[in-house]
Write a protein that holds these residues in place. Structure first.
Motif, PDB file in Angstrom:
ATOM      1  N   ARG A  51     -27.941 -38.275   0.095  1.00  0.00           N
ATOM      2  CA  ARG A  51     -29.104 -37.740   0.783  1.00  0.00           C
ATOM      3  C   ARG A  51     -28.816 -37.605   2.266  1.00  0.00           C
ATOM      4  O   ARG A  51     -28.704 -38.603   2.976  1.00  0.00           O
ATOM      5  N   ALA A  52     -28.702 -36.356   2.750  1.00  0.00           N
ATOM      6  CA  ALA A  52     -28.519 -36.091   4.180  1.00  0.00           C
ATOM      7  C   ALA A  52     -28.689 -34.601   4.427  1.00  0.00           C
ATOM      8  O   ALA A  52     -28.562 -33.792   3.510  1.00  0.00           O
ATOM      9  N   SER A  53     -28.984 -34.249   5.666  1.00  0.00           N
ATOM     10  CA  SER A  53     -29.130 -32.846   6.045  1.00  0.00           C
ATOM     11  C   SER A  53     -28.522 -32.639   7.428  1.00  0.00           C
ATOM     12  O   SER A  53     -28.870 -33.340   8.382  1.00  0.00           O
ATOM     13  N   LEU A  54     -27.636 -31.660   7.526  1.00  0.00           N
ATOM     14  CA  LEU A  54     -26.956 -31.357   8.790  1.00  0.00           C
ATOM     15  C   LEU A  54     -27.511 -30.105   9.469  1.00  0.00           C
ATOM     16  O   LEU A  54     -26.973 -29.669  10.473  1.00  0.00           O
ATOM     17  N   VAL A  55     -28.579 -29.536   8.947  1.00  0.00           N
ATOM     18  CA  VAL A  55     -29.039 -28.215   9.373  1.00  0.00           C
ATOM     19  C   VAL A  55     -29.309 -28.132  10.872  1.00  0.00           C
ATOM     20  O   VAL A  55     -28.846 -27.215  11.541  1.00  0.00           O
ATOM     21  N   ASP A  56     -30.050 -29.067  11.440  1.00  0.00           N
ATOM     22  CA  ASP A  56     -30.400 -29.004  12.859  1.00  0.00           C
ATOM     23  C   ASP A  56     -29.455 -29.817  13.736  1.00  0.00           C
ATOM     24  O   ASP A  56     -29.697 -29.958  14.938  1.00  0.00           O
ATOM     25  N   GLY A  57     -28.403 -30.368  13.177  1.00  0.00           N
ATOM     26  CA  GLY A  57     -27.544 -31.284  13.901  1.00  0.00           C
ATOM     27  C   GLY A  57     -26.676 -30.612  14.944  1.00  0.00           C
ATOM     28  O   GLY A  57     -26.296 -29.451  14.835  1.00  0.00           O
ATOM     29  N   PHE A  58     -26.359 -31.380  15.997  1.00  0.00           N
ATOM     30  CA  PHE A  58     -25.440 -30.927  17.034  1.00  0.00           C
ATOM     31  C   PHE A  58     -24.808 -32.132  17.701  1.00  0.00           C
ATOM     32  O   PHE A  58     -25.348 -33.237  17.654  1.00  0.00           O
ATOM     33  N   GLY A  59     -23.655 -31.925  18.305  1.00  0.00           N
ATOM     34  CA  GLY A  59     -22.964 -32.984  19.025  1.00  0.00           C
ATOM     35  C   GLY A  59     -23.179 -32.827  20.513  1.00  0.00           C
ATOM     36  O   GLY A  59     -23.371 -31.718  21.016  1.00  0.00           O
ATOM     37  N   GLN A  60     -23.152 -33.950  21.227  1.00  0.00           N
ATOM     38  CA  GLN A  60     -23.360 -33.912  22.672  1.00  0.00           C
ATOM     39  C   GLN A  60     -22.476 -34.959  23.326  1.00  0.00           C
ATOM     40  O   GLN A  60     -22.339 -36.072  22.820  1.00  0.00           O
ATOM     41  N   LEU A  61     -21.889 -34.589  24.465  1.00  0.00           N
ATOM     42  CA  LEU A  61     -21.077 -35.514  25.239  1.00  0.00           C
ATOM     43  C   LEU A  61     -21.968 -36.194  26.261  1.00  0.00           C
ATOM     44  O   LEU A  61     -22.722 -35.534  26.986  1.00  0.00           O
ATOM     45  N   ASP A  62     -21.884 -37.543  26.309  1.00  0.00           N
ATOM     46  CA  ASP A  62     -22.730 -38.292  27.224  1.00  0.00           C
ATOM     47  C   ASP A  62     -21.969 -39.525  27.699  1.00  0.00           C
ATOM     48  O   ASP A  62     -21.697 -40.427  26.905  1.00  0.00           O
ATOM     49  N   GLY A  63     -21.611 -39.542  28.940  1.00  0.00           N
ATOM     50  CA  GLY A  63     -20.941 -40.705  29.510  1.00  0.00           C
ATOM     51  C   GLY A  63     -19.594 -41.009  28.893  1.00  0.00           C
ATOM     52  O   GLY A  63     -19.272 -42.175  28.675  1.00  0.00           O
ATOM     53  N   GLY A  64     -18.821 -39.998  28.581  1.00  0.00           N
ATOM     54  CA  GLY A  64     -17.502 -40.215  27.999  1.00  0.00           C
ATOM     55  C   GLY A  64     -17.524 -40.557  26.526  1.00  0.00           C
ATOM     56  O   GLY A  64     -16.511 -40.972  25.968  1.00  0.00           O
ATOM     57  N   GLU A  65     -18.674 -40.411  25.871  1.00  0.00           N
ATOM     58  CA  GLU A  65     -18.803 -40.654  24.445  1.00  0.00           C
ATOM     59  C   GLU A  65     -19.414 -39.430  23.788  1.00  0.00           C
ATOM     60  O   GLU A  65     -20.089 -38.640  24.442  1.00  0.00           O
ATOM     61  N   VAL A  66     -19.179 -39.283  22.488  1.00  0.00           N
ATOM     62  CA  VAL A  66     -19.734 -38.159  21.742  1.00  0.00           C
ATOM     63  C   VAL A  66     -20.820 -38.695  20.822  1.00  0.00           C
ATOM     64  O   VAL A  66     -20.612 -39.676  20.106  1.00  0.00           O
ATOM     65  N   TRP A  67     -21.994 -38.050  20.853  1.00  0.00           N
ATOM     66  CA  TRP A  67     -23.147 -38.463  20.056  1.00  0.00           C
ATOM     67  C   TRP A  67     -23.569 -37.337  19.144  1.00  0.00           C
ATOM     68  O   TRP A  67     -23.501 -36.165  19.506  1.00  0.00           O
ATOM     69  N   LEU A  68     -24.036 -37.695  17.967  1.00  0.00           N
ATOM     70  CA  LEU A  68     -24.527 -36.738  16.980  1.00  0.00           C
ATOM     71  C   LEU A  68     -26.050 -36.829  16.943  1.00  0.00           C
ATOM     72  O   LEU A  68     -26.602 -37.891  16.677  1.00  0.00           O
ATOM     73  N   HIS A  69     -26.712 -35.716  17.221  1.00  0.00           N
ATOM     74  CA  HIS A  69     -28.170 -35.659  17.291  1.00  0.00           C
ATOM     75  C   HIS A  69     -28.737 -34.868  16.116  1.00  0.00           C
ATOM     76  O   HIS A  69     -28.091 -33.955  15.612  1.00  0.00           O
ATOM     77  N   ASN A  70     -29.981 -35.185  15.731  1.00  0.00           N
ATOM     78  CA  ASN A  70     -30.785 -34.430  14.762  1.00  0.00           C
ATOM     79  C   ASN A  70     -30.202 -34.342  13.356  1.00  0.00           C
ATOM     80  O   ASN A  70     -30.594 -33.464  12.598  1.00  0.00           O
ATOM     81  N   VAL A  71     -29.281 -35.191  12.992  1.00  0.00           N
ATOM     82  CA  VAL A  71     -28.813 -35.228  11.609  1.00  0.00           C
ATOM     83  C   VAL A  71     -29.787 -36.112  10.842  1.00  0.00           C
ATOM     84  O   VAL A  71     -30.050 -37.246  11.241  1.00  0.00           O
ATOM     85  N   HIS A  72     -30.333 -35.577   9.760  1.00  0.00           N
ATOM     86  CA  HIS A  72     -31.373 -36.290   9.015  1.00  0.00           C
ATOM     87  C   HIS A  72     -30.758 -37.085   7.874  1.00  0.00           C
ATOM     88  O   HIS A  72     -30.240 -36.527   6.915  1.00  0.00           O
ATOM     89  N   ILE A  73     -30.799 -38.405   8.007  1.00  0.00           N
ATOM     90  CA  ILE A  73     -30.418 -39.315   6.931  1.00  0.00           C
ATOM     91  C   ILE A  73     -31.703 -40.059   6.570  1.00  0.00           C
ATOM     92  O   ILE A  73     -32.175 -40.885   7.356  1.00  0.00           O
ATOM     93  N   PRO A  74     -32.324 -39.745   5.417  1.00  0.00           N
ATOM     94  CA  PRO A  74     -33.610 -40.349   5.091  1.00  0.00           C
ATOM     95  C   PRO A  74     -33.526 -41.858   4.933  1.00  0.00           C
ATOM     96  O   PRO A  74     -32.457 -42.409   4.661  1.00  0.00           O
TER      97      PRO A  74
END
Length: 166
Positions: A51-74
């Motif tokens: 169960r997961a959805s990547l439809v609205d997901g995106f990656g973002q660089l913040d302070g020398g780290e990479v973060w994954l936003h808006n990935v839906h894991i119920p």
């Protein structure tokens, strides 16, 4: 013999959880990276249920780290008060050299980080992250037209081969 079978079984352990098919339609994929994810226990249990959805997901660089936003894991159904938030931001695990490459590429205009697939590899959750450039409407139409043309050409060639054999 038995040892070789065991090695191939471990090496081929890629189980797909979720795929972002729309990303290949909406974006021109320039480069891909395999990243690990920092997850909680209930997130992993929910992913094991597929169960997961990547439809609205995106990656973002913040302070020398990479973060994954808006990935839906119920939320995990059998979870308690320790359950996770469904759309929280999650840290991606990459080597420093890969992060530095991503910083250089994303600073270019029009490039973004898009998750393409979420899968298990040898019991660990991985994300296939792509550096991508957004397509315009005419690019999308042209891609669909090219795909349709190659499909029609393949059908015509296979039909000609069938007639030739008969």
């Amino acid at each position: 013999m038995a040892k070789k079978k065991k090695e191939t079984a471990i090496g081929s352990g890629r189980k797909l959880i979720a795929q972002n098919k729309k990303a290949r339609h909406d974006y021109e994929i320039l480069d891909t990276y395999e990243c690990g994810l920092v997850l909680t226990g209930t997130e992993v249990k929910s992913l094991r249920q597929g169960r997961a959805s990547l439809v609205d997901g995106f990656g973002q660089l913040d302070g020398g780290e990479v973060w994954l936003h808006n990935v839906h894991i119920p939320e995990y159904a059998q979870g308690t008060w320790t359950n996770h938030a469904a759309r929280r931001k999650r840290k991606l695990l990459l080597h420093r050299a890969e992060i530095d490459k991503l910083v250089g590429k994303v600073q270019e205009s029009g490039l973004t980080l898009v998750p393409l697939a979420l899968y298990f590899t040898n019991g660990k959750v991985k994300v296939e992250l792509a550096v991508a450039r957004g397509k315009r409407e005419y690019d999308k139409r042209q891609t669909l037209r090219e795909k349709q043309d190659t499909r029609e050409a393949e059908r015509a060639m296979s039909a000609a081969r069938r007639r030739q054999r008969a």
